[in-house]
Design an enzyme around this catalytic site. Structure first.
Site, PDB file in Angstrom:
ATOM      1  CE  LYS A 121      65.652 171.010  29.538  1.00 34.20           C
ATOM      2  NZ  LYS A 121      66.198 171.171  30.844  1.00 34.20           N
ATOM      3  CE  LYS A 203      67.922 163.672  29.964  1.00 32.56           C
ATOM      4  NZ  LYS A 203      68.730 164.752  30.488  1.00 32.56           N
ATOM      5  CE  LYS A 206      66.845 166.861  38.092  1.00 31.46           C
ATOM      6  NZ  LYS A 206      67.198 168.005  37.262  1.00 31.46           N
TER       7      LYS A 206
END
Ligand code: ATP
Ligand code: LTN
Length: 336
Positions: A121, A203, A206
């Site tokens: 992130k 992966k 969303k």
């Protein structure tokens, strides 16, 4: 004659959370939400929309508010029964933030630096590597430990965070005695890591900028089938589960979860059939499975008063339990 006194059997406790950062995907459903639902009868379940985790990445306030309510309606649409389980919004129970602070004093900088989600992130949000993003796993540990949780249903990507929660709890217990239950993970054997349809080495997420990569739980049936038809596979043209066939393996695991068939049965069912046909069949069964959820979600969102009642009562139930653990922690720490 021996007299056996009947003891009420205490149900084990489950805790899990989902971030209101967008419309949940088929990955969230297969890796987590599906299990949240099936565990409700056997366990005492506590489920949270973790809006405090969501702000580790910059959010627009109006969107976050709307997405939080939508996520809450979605877990109910997936079958969470607010009478049977405790379903609440994280920021409504202050003990989460308070315990997170205490636990952060028992978590090492080095441990947090090793978290792969933090590394990923920070790479994605290079202009906002804030302290909350770094201490995210401590808040997650607080979520879990407040409820004396036995089991945590999560996808494989959250395993490292759960390990950290266990380590912090063990460390705290080592100093102050048995304050926290040490939780175990509940990770599905099939579908713990649903991959992107556009790049099956990544992966399904969303927050992927390529909308073809993920199936949203609320996508319309025709969109779902279309996205599956476009799914990236390989040039081998044989439907079998094997190393190097990431795209087909991913579709087979999705089909397996949806139908209950194992890989051998799927290979037999589609022997001699082309990829095009297989992809369409996977799309159809996912579309069929998700349709009732989408319809129920729309109905629930039309009844804001009902949702408000559910999350208010959920927070009261959660708070009652959470406060007991927090007070115990404060006493052990020596807070007057
Ligand atoms: P984002 O992409 O915004 O970072 P996310 O979908 O990875 O979000 P959460 O919404 O917090 O993260 O995930 C909720 C649950 O869904 C977690 O238990 C997580 O492990 C699980 N999960 C997320 N993605 C997948 C996936 N692709 N396959 C299986 N489980 C998943
Ligand atoms: N970090 C989790 C969401 C989450 C969670 C939790 C999951 C926050 N607190 C406690 C299980 C238990 C994620 O899925 N990204």
């Amino acid at each position: 004659m021996e007299v056996v006194l009947e003891q009420p059997i205490k149900k084990k406790i489950i805790f899990s959370g989902i971030q209101p950062t967008g419309v949940p995907t088929l990955g969230n459903y297969i890796g987590a939400l599906r299990n949240w639902n099936s565990l409700q009868d056997e366990f005492n379940c506590v489920y949270s929309i973790v809006n405090m985790h969501a702000i580790t990445v910059r959010q627009n306030a109006a969107d976050l508010r709307r997405q939080t309510l939508e996520a809450y309606a979605l877990i109910l649409a997936c079958g969470i029964d607010p009478q049977k389980s405790t379903a609440f919004i994280q920021s409504h129970v202050r003990a989460h933030a308070e315990l997170a602070w205490a636990l952060s004093c028992f978590t090492q900088f080095g441990e947090l630096s090793r978290m792969t989600q933090f590394k990923d992130k920070s790479a994605k949000n290079a202009d906002n590597i804030n302290a909350g993003l770094f201490t995210y796993p401590v808040l997650m540990a607080a979520d879990i430990l407040l409820y004396q949780t036995d089991l945590v249903p999560i996808g494989a990507d959250q395993k490292q965070h759960l390990e950290l929660a266990r380590d912090v709890a063990t460390r705290f217990n080592g100093v102050y005695g048995n304050v926290f239950k040490i939780p175990e993970g509940y990770i599905p054997t099939t579908g713990a890591r649903v991959m992107s349809l556009a790049d099956p080495t990544k992966k399904m997420s969303k927050s992927d900028e390529n909308a073809n990569g993920f199936i949203s739980i609320l996508d319309k049936p025709e969109t779902i089938v279309k996205k599956f038809k476009r799914a990236v596979t390989d040039s081998d043209a044989e439907i079998r589960y094997a190393e190097g066939k990431d795209g087909i393996n991913n579709l087979m695991s999705i089909y397996s979860v949806m139908t209950g068939a194992d890989y051998a049965a799927i290979e037999r069912e589609f022997e001699g059939k082309g990829y095009g046909y297989f992809k369409e069949q996977v799309g159809n069964c996912v579309a069929e499975h998700l349709s009732p959820i989408r319809e129920k979600h729309a109905l629930l969102l039309n009844d804001k008063a009902y949702l408000e009642k559910c999350y208010t009562e959920g927070a009261q139930k959660a708070e009652h339990f959470a406060e007991r653990t927090l007070q115990k922690v404060y006493k052990k720490l020596g807070f007057l």
